[in-house]
Write a protein that holds these residues in place. Sequence first.
Motif, PDB file in Angstrom:
ATOM      1  N   SER A 145       0.837  -1.205   0.000  1.00 55.75           N
ATOM      2  CA  SER A 145       0.000   0.000   0.000  1.00 55.75           C
ATOM      3  C   SER A 145       0.872   1.256   0.000  1.00 55.75           C
ATOM      4  O   SER A 145       0.590   2.221  -0.708  1.00 55.75           O
ATOM      5  CB  SER A 145      -0.966  -0.004   1.172  1.00 55.75           C
ATOM      6  OG  SER A 145      -0.311   0.312   2.354  1.00 55.75           O
ATOM      7  N   ARG A 154       0.869   3.949  -3.073  1.00 57.32           N
ATOM      8  CA  ARG A 154       0.547   5.367  -2.826  1.00 57.32           C
ATOM      9  C   ARG A 154       1.675   6.275  -3.313  1.00 57.32           C
ATOM     10  O   ARG A 154       1.422   7.319  -3.904  1.00 57.32           O
ATOM     11  CB  ARG A 154       0.293   5.598  -1.339  1.00 57.32           C
ATOM     12  CG  ARG A 154      -1.058   5.073  -0.885  1.00 57.32           C
ATOM     13  CD  ARG A 154      -1.317   5.416   0.577  1.00 57.32           C
ATOM     14  NE  ARG A 154      -2.084   4.379   1.229  1.00 57.32           N
ATOM     15  CZ  ARG A 154      -3.361   4.099   0.989  1.00 57.32           C
ATOM     16  NH1 ARG A 154      -4.031   4.802   0.100  1.00 57.32           N
ATOM     17  NH2 ARG A 154      -3.987   3.129   1.618  1.00 57.32           N
ATOM     18  N   TRP A 166      -5.937  -5.376  -2.154  1.00 56.02           N
ATOM     19  CA  TRP A 166      -5.879  -3.947  -2.439  1.00 56.02           C
ATOM     20  C   TRP A 166      -6.622  -3.612  -3.722  1.00 56.02           C
ATOM     21  O   TRP A 166      -6.473  -4.286  -4.740  1.00 56.02           O
ATOM     22  CB  TRP A 166      -4.412  -3.474  -2.513  1.00 56.02           C
ATOM     23  CG  TRP A 166      -3.878  -3.455  -1.125  1.00 56.02           C
ATOM     24  CD1 TRP A 166      -3.291  -4.494  -0.465  1.00 56.02           C
ATOM     25  CD2 TRP A 166      -4.010  -2.391  -0.181  1.00 56.02           C
ATOM     26  NE1 TRP A 166      -3.035  -4.138   0.840  1.00 56.02           N
ATOM     27  CE2 TRP A 166      -3.463  -2.858   1.045  1.00 56.02           C
ATOM     28  CE3 TRP A 166      -4.537  -1.090  -0.236  1.00 56.02           C
ATOM     29  CZ2 TRP A 166      -3.433  -2.052   2.195  1.00 56.02           C
ATOM     30  CZ3 TRP A 166      -4.495  -0.300   0.898  1.00 56.02           C
ATOM     31  CH2 TRP A 166      -3.940  -0.782   2.101  1.00 56.02           C
TER      32      TRP A 166
END
Length: 473
Positions: free
Chosen positions: A364, A368, A387
């Motif tokens: 994650s 990002r 995800w």
Amino acid sequence: MTVVKVETQTDRSAQVAQVIAEPKSAVLHRHLHHSFLSLARGQGSNLILQDGRKIFDASGGAAVACIGHGDGRVVKAAMKQMSEVAYCATIFYTTNVCEELCQFLVNSTRGHMARAYIVNSGSEAMEAAMKLARQYFLEKSPPEPRRTRFISRDQSYHGITIGSLSMGGHKYRREKFQPLLLDNVSRVSPCFPYRNQYRGESDQQYVDRLAAELDEEFQRVGGDTVCAFVAEPVVGAALGCVSAVPGYFKAMQAVCDKYGALLIFDEVMSGMGRTGTLHAWEQEGVVPDIQTIGKCLGGGYQPVAGVLANHRVMDAFEKGTATFVHGHTYQGHPVGCAAALEVQRIIKEENLIQNVDKMGCLLSQLLRQRIGNHPNVGDIRGRGLFWGIEFVADKATGTPFPAQAHVAMEISEMGLAEMYSIAVYPGSGTVDGANGDHIILSPPYNVSAEDMRFIADTVARLIEDFFADRAGA
Ligand code: PMP
């Protein structure tokens, strides 16, 4: 199929076209005019095509391959079972592997669940869950035969058979079959924080509003006519890895309790470790009355899924007719049970759920960093190794692409081209304008930090190239 090596952006679309060129096939494929890459074998996190090219399976198929492909230990366990008892009619017999698997599942709930029922697919598990819930109200004392309804949620997916499809709120999958679907299922809004952010509510206000909506639905249909409220703790295929805000499921359970209805969790996609705990409900502070599991139970080595029922439900059966009026030819299939037991043994002995958590955090972060600011990436969300990346036409307003643009499907197809060679799982908007296209990343639990960097880099490149091509088109 041979795929040419491409170096430039123009060549890229040629390559994608080649991957999806039209074949002749006797298989009734989901898309009759697509060609499908033909697999020779699977090895760890890779799928290997007939021509030797490797594709990194960043979605584990449909969030299934939880220990990777081609694990000899599972093959051995399944083969051993096949040579001992490959099949038995569960009306007369049981097997050690089925008993052991159900005991393992019940134990894994720390005493909350009383029994497990093993079937072959998530849809079958959902059908069985519905029938368990209905029959529970006939078995309990006093019986409540008026309870025939279910309340589920919009933008949900619970399976493809008539009962499970009736429960789901996936517009495209329901549309053509609407006249065949059960009319005793109604739906309320899902908890979808990303799309709710524009309202400016606090989490608590959001939860209160959704609880009030569920309460009103119980009142509208008649609180004493509802068997159960049904939800996925983390929404998979329909929305792309959407978790609820804290306190949401507690509030939903309180509404169910108020009207005496059961709470059913569909953990077919989110369960068995995928979201960072063996059961997704462990992160919600609630325990459902009935729970379905599927994909990561057998990790794809056999078609195997299951239903768990708690003491409230099973005690009513025990004191009632002690007979569940349901059954499949292949329920409790010994080879499915043997494969599932071995997959679960590996997950436990290798501490893979810890790795799910660790690698999920890393993935994650990397996603990002790499694409968080991309103008067409609306949201990156998930838990564990589950995800979702949602795509939007306008980042500021969250406006999705029209469903007919098939953005997620095209990104996934492009990912299979040689220059990316990565498999991601697509999902499209389930209600026009209410949510966008997404892809799911759900790799095997035994991935490494290097794998996470590869996934984040490749997916970032794929997304950047896709939207650059689209803008240039
Ligand atoms: N429930 C959920 C949450 C699912 O994700 C799925 C499959 N994507 C199903 C049920 C149906 O499972 P199956 O395809 O094995 O019938």
